[in-house]
Design an enzyme around this catalytic site. Structure first.
Site, short mmCIF file in Angstrom:
data_model
loop_
_atom_site.label_atom_id
_atom_site.label_comp_id
_atom_site.label_asym_id
_atom_site.label_seq_id
_atom_site.Cartn_x
_atom_site.Cartn_y
_atom_site.Cartn_z
N SER A 149 0.86 -1.19 0.00
CA SER A 149 0.00 0.00 0.00
C SER A 149 0.89 1.24 0.00
O SER A 149 2.07 1.14 0.38
CB SER A 149 -0.87 0.01 1.26
N TYR A 162 -1.77 -0.32 10.64
CA TYR A 162 -1.97 -0.71 9.24
C TYR A 162 -0.70 -0.44 8.43
O TYR A 162 -0.22 -1.31 7.69
CB TYR A 162 -3.16 0.04 8.64
#
Length: 251
Positions: A149, A162
């Site tokens: 990501s 995250y």
């Protein structure tokens, strides 16, 4: 030409394992790779959606099999890989795509959600690698594609854990790349993509922030094209890292 030579050509059909295939980037990737003629083994927890996707792709002439998959369970991931090998004879590519994103500020102390992200986003990737690495090394070819990501490139508030998991995916990918001369290792870092991931955010502050963050988003097929591009390169070309983000995104 021998069979072993045919699946070394980039335009030929490859056997691809795909985790987290029931929606979002996984579903879009399954659709594109199937349309390109690759043979797919798709897995996810939501079997109703998996079965529906497989039926749709098969109706269009695709070669697709599916299996319920929990990437946090190493034995389940191994069984998934074994199923793919038994079905198609070997494995060319694994796409470790399954991921969760329940964002929250650290002081919300959502420890269960932190552990869930660590289990799915990090352990899930490691389980995928462990399930295919011995066979890929033995056969002398293979490709591991891990979905990280832009959260693996920089950290933002509510996303500390995250982002940590996505940094880990990049670290694991680069470590694997350096340790092998035979396998190709690709990490793909999507920017903001329309998906159901934001729906998993239980923290109100983080959920509201994500809504504004997602005002500029690209569709999952943009990431699917990146996956297809990495797969399509010749065996001696390793696309190590791809960052794919919206043109208008400042992040």
């Amino acid at each position: 030409m021998t069979t072993s030579a045919t699946h070394h050509t980039p335009e030929s059909s490859k056997v691809v394992l795909l985790t987290g295939a029931s929606s979002g980037i996984g579903e879009a990737t399954a659709q594109l790779l199937s349309a390109l003629g690759h043979r797919l083994v798709i897995g996810a927890r939501r079997t109703d959606r998996l079965e529906q996707l497989a039926d749709t792709l098969k109706a269009k002439g695709g070669q697709v099999v599916w299996r319920a998959l929990d990437v946090t369970d190493q034995q389940d991931v191994q069984a998934f890989a074994d199923f793919g090998r038994e079905t198609f004879g070997h494995i060319d590519v694994i796409v470790n795509n399954a991921g969760v994103m329940p964002l929250s500020p650290l002081n919300a102390l959502k420890v269960d959600e932190w552990n869930r992200m660590i289990d799915v986003n990090i352990r899930g990737v490691l389980h995928g690698i462990a399930a295919v690495l011995p066979d890929m090394e033995r056969q002398g070819f293979g490709q591991v594609i891990n979905i990280s990501s832009i959260g693996g490139l920089s950290v933002s508030p509510t996303a500390a854990v995250y982002c940590a998991t996505k940094y880990a995916v990049r670290a694991i990918s680069d470590g694997l790349r350096q340790e092998t001369e035979k396998l190709r290792v690709t990490v793909i870092c999507p920017g903001v993509v329309t998906s159901e991931l934001a729906d998993t955010i239980s923290d109100t502050t983080a959920r509201d922030a994500m809504k504004s963050f997602r005002s500029v988003a690209i569709t999952p097929d943009a990431i699917a094209r990146a996956v297809a591009y990495a797969i399509a390169q010749p065996d001696d070309v390793d696309v190590s890292e791809l960052v794919v983000r919206p043109t208008a995104s400042p992040y």
